[in-house]
Design a protein around this motif. Sequence first.
Motif, PDB file in Angstrom:
ATOM      1  N   ASP A   1       0.818  -1.210   0.000  1.00 54.38           N
ATOM      2  CA  ASP A   1       0.000   0.000   0.000  1.00 54.38           C
ATOM      3  C   ASP A   1       0.853   1.262   0.000  1.00 54.38           C
ATOM      4  O   ASP A   1       0.518   2.259  -0.636  1.00 54.38           O
ATOM      5  CB  ASP A   1      -0.928   0.008   1.222  1.00 54.38           C
ATOM      6  N   SER A   2       1.965   1.228   0.728  1.00 56.48           N
ATOM      7  CA  SER A   2       2.741   2.451   0.928  1.00 56.48           C
ATOM      8  C   SER A   2       3.986   2.548   0.059  1.00 56.48           C
ATOM      9  O   SER A   2       4.487   3.644  -0.179  1.00 56.48           O
ATOM     10  CB  SER A   2       3.151   2.567   2.400  1.00 56.48           C
ATOM     11  N   GLU A   3       4.506   1.404  -0.432  1.00 56.75           N
ATOM     12  CA  GLU A   3       5.751   1.472  -1.186  1.00 56.75           C
ATOM     13  C   GLU A   3       5.959   0.213  -2.033  1.00 56.75           C
ATOM     14  O   GLU A   3       5.246  -0.775  -1.896  1.00 56.75           O
ATOM     15  CB  GLU A   3       6.931   1.642  -0.233  1.00 56.75           C
ATOM     16  N   ILE A   4       6.949   0.309  -2.903  1.00 59.65           N
ATOM     17  CA  ILE A   4       7.395  -0.838  -3.691  1.00 59.65           C
ATOM     18  C   ILE A   4       8.569  -1.468  -2.970  1.00 59.65           C
ATOM     19  O   ILE A   4       9.536  -0.786  -2.597  1.00 59.65           O
ATOM     20  CB  ILE A   4       7.831  -0.404  -5.109  1.00 59.65           C
ATOM     21  N   LYS A   5       8.499  -2.780  -2.774  1.00 58.27           N
ATOM     22  CA  LYS A   5       9.601  -3.492  -2.135  1.00 58.27           C
ATOM     23  C   LYS A   5      10.297  -4.378  -3.149  1.00 58.27           C
ATOM     24  O   LYS A   5       9.654  -4.951  -4.031  1.00 58.27           O
ATOM     25  CB  LYS A   5       9.085  -4.343  -0.967  1.00 58.27           C
ATOM     26  N   ILE A   6      11.603  -4.479  -3.008  1.00 58.73           N
ATOM     27  CA  ILE A   6      12.385  -5.310  -3.916  1.00 58.73           C
ATOM     28  C   ILE A   6      13.172  -6.336  -3.124  1.00 58.73           C
ATOM     29  O   ILE A   6      13.941  -5.986  -2.223  1.00 58.73           O
ATOM     30  CB  ILE A   6      13.351  -4.465  -4.769  1.00 58.73           C
ATOM     31  N   ASN A   7      12.923  -7.613  -3.438  1.00 55.29           N
ATOM     32  CA  ASN A   7      13.692  -8.697  -2.848  1.00 55.29           C
ATOM     33  C   ASN A   7      14.941  -8.896  -3.693  1.00 55.29           C
ATOM     34  O   ASN A   7      14.854  -9.171  -4.889  1.00 55.29           O
ATOM     35  CB  ASN A   7      12.859  -9.975  -2.837  1.00 55.29           C
ATOM     36  N   GLN A   8      16.098  -8.769  -3.096  1.00 55.29           N
ATOM     37  CA  GLN A   8      17.331  -8.743  -3.869  1.00 55.29           C
ATOM     38  C   GLN A   8      17.998 -10.104  -4.026  1.00 55.29           C
ATOM     39  O   GLN A   8      19.143 -10.191  -4.440  1.00 55.29           O
ATOM     40  CB  GLN A   8      18.306  -7.743  -3.242  1.00 55.29           C
ATOM     41  N   LYS A   9      17.293 -11.161  -3.723  1.00 47.78           N
ATOM     42  CA  LYS A   9      17.850 -12.499  -3.930  1.00 47.78           C
ATOM     43  C   LYS A   9      17.048 -13.211  -5.005  1.00 47.78           C
ATOM     44  O   LYS A   9      15.865 -13.463  -4.836  1.00 47.78           O
ATOM     45  CB  LYS A   9      17.826 -13.302  -2.625  1.00 47.78           C
ATOM     46  N   GLY A  10      17.693 -13.519  -6.093  1.00 45.87           N
ATOM     47  CA  GLY A  10      16.999 -14.181  -7.191  1.00 45.87           C
ATOM     48  C   GLY A  10      16.498 -15.555  -6.795  1.00 45.87           C
ATOM     49  O   GLY A  10      17.267 -16.389  -6.317  1.00 45.87           O
ATOM     50  N   LYS A  11      15.201 -15.789  -6.969  1.00 49.84           N
ATOM     51  CA  LYS A  11      14.607 -17.076  -6.607  1.00 49.84           C
ATOM     52  C   LYS A  11      14.065 -17.775  -7.835  1.00 49.84           C
ATOM     53  O   LYS A  11      13.696 -17.138  -8.822  1.00 49.84           O
ATOM     54  CB  LYS A  11      13.464 -16.882  -5.612  1.00 49.84           C
ATOM     55  N   TYR A  12      13.995 -19.087  -7.739  1.00 48.88           N
ATOM     56  CA  TYR A  12      13.279 -19.919  -8.706  1.00 48.88           C
ATOM     57  C   TYR A  12      13.863 -19.812 -10.116  1.00 48.88           C
ATOM     58  O   TYR A  12      13.139 -19.924 -11.102  1.00 48.88           O
ATOM     59  CB  TYR A  12      11.781 -19.564  -8.712  1.00 48.88           C
ATOM     60  N   ILE A  13      15.161 -19.549 -10.212  1.00 53.08           N
ATOM     61  CA  ILE A  13      15.795 -19.459 -11.531  1.00 53.08           C
ATOM     62  C   ILE A  13      15.894 -20.851 -12.149  1.00 53.08           C
ATOM     63  O   ILE A  13      15.772 -21.022 -13.355  1.00 53.08           O
ATOM     64  CB  ILE A  13      17.192 -18.817 -11.416  1.00 53.08           C
ATOM     65  N   LYS A  14      16.113 -21.851 -11.324  1.00 54.26           N
ATOM     66  CA  LYS A  14      16.128 -23.230 -11.819  1.00 54.26           C
ATOM     67  C   LYS A  14      14.846 -23.916 -11.364  1.00 54.26           C
ATOM     68  O   LYS A  14      13.827 -23.284 -11.180  1.00 54.26           O
ATOM     69  CB  LYS A  14      17.384 -23.936 -11.337  1.00 54.26           C
ATOM     70  N   ASP A  15      14.870 -25.229 -11.185  1.00 53.41           N
ATOM     71  CA  ASP A  15      13.669 -25.982 -10.796  1.00 53.41           C
ATOM     72  C   ASP A  15      13.281 -25.606  -9.369  1.00 53.41           C
ATOM     73  O   ASP A  15      13.984 -25.918  -8.414  1.00 53.41           O
ATOM     74  CB  ASP A  15      13.977 -27.473 -10.902  1.00 53.41           C
ATOM     75  N   ALA A  16      12.152 -24.942  -9.229  1.00 50.68           N
ATOM     76  CA  ALA A  16      11.741 -24.431  -7.924  1.00 50.68           C
ATOM     77  C   ALA A  16      11.541 -25.547  -6.902  1.00 50.68           C
ATOM     78  O   ALA A  16      11.938 -25.426  -5.749  1.00 50.68           O
ATOM     79  CB  ALA A  16      10.456 -23.618  -8.067  1.00 50.68           C
ATOM     80  N   PHE A  17      10.939 -26.659  -7.303  1.00 47.52           N
ATOM     81  CA  PHE A  17      10.613 -27.721  -6.350  1.00 47.52           C
ATOM     82  C   PHE A  17      11.856 -28.494  -5.917  1.00 47.52           C
ATOM     83  O   PHE A  17      12.126 -28.648  -4.736  1.00 47.52           O
ATOM     84  CB  PHE A  17       9.585 -28.675  -6.965  1.00 47.52           C
ATOM     85  N   ALA A  18      12.619 -28.945  -6.893  1.00 42.80           N
ATOM     86  CA  ALA A  18      13.768 -29.788  -6.563  1.00 42.80           C
ATOM     87  C   ALA A  18      14.872 -28.993  -5.884  1.00 42.80           C
ATOM     88  O   ALA A  18      15.522 -29.484  -4.967  1.00 42.80           O
ATOM     89  CB  ALA A  18      14.311 -30.452  -7.836  1.00 42.80           C
ATOM     90  N   MET A  19      15.092 -27.761  -6.321  1.00 39.10           N
ATOM     91  CA  MET A  19      16.206 -26.979  -5.791  1.00 39.10           C
ATOM     92  C   MET A  19      15.808 -26.197  -4.540  1.00 39.10           C
ATOM     93  O   MET A  19      16.557 -26.116  -3.575  1.00 39.10           O
ATOM     94  CB  MET A  19      16.701 -25.996  -6.870  1.00 39.10           C
ATOM     95  N   THR A  20      14.630 -25.594  -4.560  1.00 37.02           N
ATOM     96  CA  THR A  20      14.249 -24.703  -3.459  1.00 37.02           C
ATOM     97  C   THR A  20      13.521 -25.434  -2.345  1.00 37.02           C
ATOM     98  O   THR A  20      13.792 -25.254  -1.173  1.00 37.02           O
ATOM     99  CB  THR A  20      13.364 -23.561  -3.988  1.00 37.02           C
ATOM    100  N   PHE A  21      12.545 -26.294  -2.709  1.00 35.71           N
ATOM    101  CA  PHE A  21      11.724 -26.941  -1.702  1.00 35.71           C
ATOM    102  C   PHE A  21      12.374 -28.209  -1.131  1.00 35.71           C
ATOM    103  O   PHE A  21      12.246 -28.507   0.040  1.00 35.71           O
ATOM    104  CB  PHE A  21      10.366 -27.319  -2.293  1.00 35.71           C
ATOM    105  N   GLY A  22      13.050 -28.959  -1.968  1.00 36.77           N
ATOM    106  CA  GLY A  22      13.515 -30.287  -1.569  1.00 36.77           C
ATOM    107  C   GLY A  22      14.462 -30.298  -0.394  1.00 36.77           C
ATOM    108  O   GLY A  22      14.521 -31.258   0.366  1.00 36.77           O
ATOM    109  N   GLY A  23      15.192 -29.220  -0.195  1.00 34.49           N
ATOM    110  CA  GLY A  23      16.211 -29.236   0.858  1.00 34.49           C
ATOM    111  C   GLY A  23      15.702 -28.806   2.212  1.00 34.49           C
ATOM    112  O   GLY A  23      16.438 -28.844   3.184  1.00 34.49           O
ATOM    113  N   SER A  24      14.429 -28.388   2.363  1.00 34.99           N
ATOM    114  CA  SER A  24      13.930 -27.885   3.645  1.00 34.99           C
ATOM    115  C   SER A  24      12.523 -28.397   3.927  1.00 34.99           C
ATOM    116  O   SER A  24      11.636 -27.658   4.290  1.00 34.99           O
ATOM    117  CB  SER A  24      13.944 -26.353   3.641  1.00 34.99           C
TER     118      SER A  24
END
Length: 724
Positions: A511-534
């Motif tokens: 509502d008040s501002e634009i936020k930028i997340n500075q860590k690139g996510k999901y560049i490769k396989d989101a499930f196997a790389m991002t979800f599988g390890g946690s």
Amino acid sequence: MNLSIDFTNCFGIRKLKTNFNFSNDNKYFVVYASNGTMKSSFAKTFLYYADGKEPIDRIFEDRKGSCEIKLDDTLLDPKAIFVVNPDDEIDTKEKISSFIASKELKKKYDSIYSFLDAEKKIFIANLKSKSQSTDCESEIVETFKEIDSDDLFSCLKRIQPDLCNEYRLYSFRYNDVFDKKGHVKKFIEKNGSLIQEYMDRYVELLEKSDFFHKGQENQQSFGMFQADTISKSVSDGAFFQAEHKMILKGDLSVGSHDELKKIIDNEWKKINDDDKLKKAFDKIEKEIDKNAELRAFENVIEQDRSIIPSIQNYDEFKKQVWYGYLKTLQNDVENLVKKYDEKLVELQKIIEDAKKENDRWNTIVKIYNSRFHVPFEVILENQEDVILKEKVATLNFKYKDNREQKICDKDKITNVLSKGEKRAFFMLQFLFEIEARKAERKQTILVCDDIADSFDYKNKYAIIEYLKDLKDDDTNLFYAIILTHNFDFYRTIASRLGISRSNLWTATKCDSEIKINQKGKYIKDAFAMTFGGSVDDSRIFISLIPFVRNIIEYTKGQDSSEYKQLTSCLHLKKGSDLILVSDIFDIMQKAIFKLQTHSISYGAKKVHELIYEVAEIISVDHNIDETALENKFTLSIAIRLLAEKYMIAKLGEKADLDNITKDQTRDLYDKYRKNFTDDSIICLDKVNLMTPENIHVNAFMFEPLIDMSVYHLIDLYKNVKTLV
């Protein structure tokens, strides 16, 4: 170098403050922003800054906009910004010229041409006083040019030797006879028979005259102009004072200028007073009176009928009139041509040097024609004129189909191109701008707003390759902020250009501002790389359910017990409320090898209870990670389960769950609409629109959820909860 931005009320951006830390090894940032977040507003703010304009809020006009863009704590030079948007046309005319030849050659040319231009202006001013023409230069070029590249200098150089002859100086205003719109010429062409009738009688009278004479073939006539020339040559009386005399035809002796003038006037009066000649003139005048645009021309021939025989050959008469004007400035013409000749050698040397520097142009054409998939080839027609004549470079296009090819101009070619092809055509202009900046050694911040949107894959990869060329260019002139709403393009450009994760950003709108997340996510396989390890994170576990179900579908089929059990986790089936987390985790470990060494701490919980519990936590989290897919997956699954729970309760036996074989949420929604018309349909409709029905194992499986705002999902979750 550090680029800092601070935007307030800029085209919908309430507030955005961040830094881009560029270096020679860190030239590009890529920002993923779903439609409506900030992408176009960000680019437009940079564009306004580059144009020296204040940004605005186009809806809430009372909100004062401001933007501060600094490079290493100093306000960024607006000229260092180049905003690239394929929907906006770039004016590349000057840009093309600037890299056809180097600055050094252009400077030499400008110096020579400035000198010649100053001399030309003086000459034209004198000529205008003689001719009263509205545009002496273009009129002379139009009259005497023989080739397309002719200009005033080359025309004067060609006709200068002719000025040694005698020419009549006409007193009429040039444009009264040679008007810009061509009315006089059209009249002469239309009424040629009347003019010929006048001409025939005029010739007949000349032949009968004892003084005038109509020359035969290859002989000069002796008419009013020749008589006036003789009269003027002896008008000062010196000829007769020296006791000379003139002997005319018939041995008539003339001993003074007055006698000669009287004889000429009498002979001319005989011709003009001839009844047949008068009648012929009256016919011409009658036709002229029908056309208001010919009033000035009518006044000219009324004052001097002697020009009527000459206007029959209109274009030749035009030359003779100019010869008359130029004859009075013969010395000025000679001086101007002499100065032009002195500089011509230098100009020709510049042309030759410019030809040698055309490698940059040839490289661009080669890049464009070979990389971009369009039905035309680009051709530059007038490379020499760009530098020699200060003309704008002319781009033509060779359009090709399966049968033939045709040369077209820009307007015609853009009228037949598809939207994607037009955007590819835009890239040609983009290349011109970039190469011009290279030639000027101008450090540039590129702001690219969906630069490859609507491109087919070949053209999309072509622009990615060109951006890679710029990134790898060792001149280190170009630094880029690439904005896109296309997650596939975001992933592809990150991979192809080797951009570090710290430079891969995701923008979200609050509502008040634009936020930028500075860590690139999901560049490769989101499930196997991002979800599988946690997987011990309950949000990750819930998000893996549709992924594993998809794997089971591919490996064992939809009739397998594992597939049916996973489906029961995502829908309300018989026994769904009894499925334990440990049962599902066992299936996950068998399907995903790397999970075999993992464990979870909440295996005794029931899956649906876990989903509702975690969704509730997410919905009240004030510090939520807006880009995290696991939050969006969990909310989406919970929303569908709650919606099904509500519809089943309302439908009762009409729900008929046993006979639903696919798309259960949609099936229940269709039945609900047939039986109820209450306000809940609005909420249920949003469920179908905002939560994905199927998530598959492919490159696009999570893009719909990345685009979806987590806050929109939270609002929908709360609305569905009120139904149950």
